[in-house]
Motif scaffolding. Structure first.
Motif, mmCIF file in Angstrom:
data_model
loop_
_atom_site.group_PDB
_atom_site.id
_atom_site.type_symbol
_atom_site.label_atom_id
_atom_site.label_comp_id
_atom_site.label_asym_id
_atom_site.label_seq_id
_atom_site.Cartn_x
_atom_site.Cartn_y
_atom_site.Cartn_z
ATOM 1 N N SER A 1 -29.437 -27.697 35.138
ATOM 2 C CA SER A 1 -30.587 -27.388 34.213
ATOM 3 C C SER A 1 -31.297 -28.941 33.909
ATOM 4 C CB SER A 1 -30.020 -26.909 32.844
ATOM 5 O OG SER A 1 -29.598 -27.664 32.058
ATOM 6 N N LYS A 5 -35.099 -29.413 34.614
ATOM 7 C CA LYS A 5 -36.093 -29.887 33.643
ATOM 8 C C LYS A 5 -36.914 -31.198 34.125
ATOM 9 C CE LYS A 5 -33.722 -27.832 29.839
ATOM 10 N NZ LYS A 5 -33.159 -28.268 28.423
ATOM 11 N N TYR A 41 -36.818 -20.881 35.488
ATOM 12 C CA TYR A 41 -38.047 -20.695 34.614
ATOM 13 C C TYR A 41 -38.647 -19.428 34.640
ATOM 14 C CZ TYR A 41 -37.772 -25.884 33.636
ATOM 15 O OH TYR A 41 -37.376 -26.916 33.118
ATOM 16 N N TYR A 52 -48.903 -24.489 33.239
ATOM 17 C CA TYR A 52 -48.368 -25.707 32.033
ATOM 18 C C TYR A 52 -49.469 -26.884 32.305
ATOM 19 C CZ TYR A 52 -44.462 -23.273 30.366
ATOM 20 O OH TYR A 52 -43.620 -22.202 29.824
ATOM 21 N N ASN A 57 -51.248 -24.760 26.719
ATOM 22 C CA ASN A 57 -49.891 -24.840 26.950
ATOM 23 C C ASN A 57 -49.022 -26.064 26.832
ATOM 24 O OD1 ASN A 57 -50.263 -21.977 27.592
ATOM 25 N ND2 ASN A 57 -50.876 -22.288 29.669
ATOM 26 N N ALA A 60 -45.963 -26.099 24.442
ATOM 27 C CA ALA A 60 -44.901 -25.106 25.288
ATOM 28 C C ALA A 60 -44.155 -25.858 26.099
ATOM 29 C CB ALA A 60 -45.650 -23.749 25.567
ATOM 30 N N LEU A 61 -44.801 -26.584 26.869
ATOM 31 C CA LEU A 61 -44.164 -27.239 27.977
ATOM 32 C C LEU A 61 -43.182 -28.398 27.418
ATOM 33 C CD1 LEU A 61 -43.631 -28.342 30.705
ATOM 34 C CD2 LEU A 61 -45.962 -29.880 30.471
ATOM 35 N N LYS A 63 -41.547 -28.373 24.408
ATOM 36 C CA LYS A 63 -40.186 -27.563 24.118
ATOM 37 C C LYS A 63 -39.566 -27.252 25.244
ATOM 38 C CE LYS A 63 -42.417 -26.097 19.949
ATOM 39 N NZ LYS A 63 -43.059 -24.898 19.054
ATOM 40 N N LEU A 64 -40.243 -26.812 26.390
ATOM 41 C CA LEU A 64 -39.574 -26.438 27.481
ATOM 42 C C LEU A 64 -38.729 -27.492 28.173
ATOM 43 C CD1 LEU A 64 -39.246 -23.505 28.969
ATOM 44 C CD2 LEU A 64 -40.935 -24.324 30.363
#
Length: 66
Positions: A1, A5, A41, A52, A57, A60-61, A63-64
């Protein structure tokens, strides 16, 4: 992961193409990277970039990819 990321960050912030990102984060093939990215994703790397990079957005990006 962690690699995925990192890839998401590179795709959105550095505007690097998908193949370059795949190799930078340690995937040997573009197709394996794309399928792993989609599994993680829920969208392709290109769809991710389109979604994104929109201003609405941005939060939200953050946090992701934390």
């Amino acid at each position: 992961s962690f690699r995925l990321k990192q890839a998401a960050h590179l795709l959105v912030n550095n505007r690097v193409n998908v193949s370059e990102v795949a190799y930078k984060v340690g995937f040997s093939t573009h197709s394996h990277f794309s399928s792993s990215f989609r599994e993680f994703y829920g969208m392709s790397p290109k769809e991710f970039v389109v979604f994104y990079t929109k201003e609405e957005n941005a939060e939200a990006l953050k946090k992701l990819i934390e």
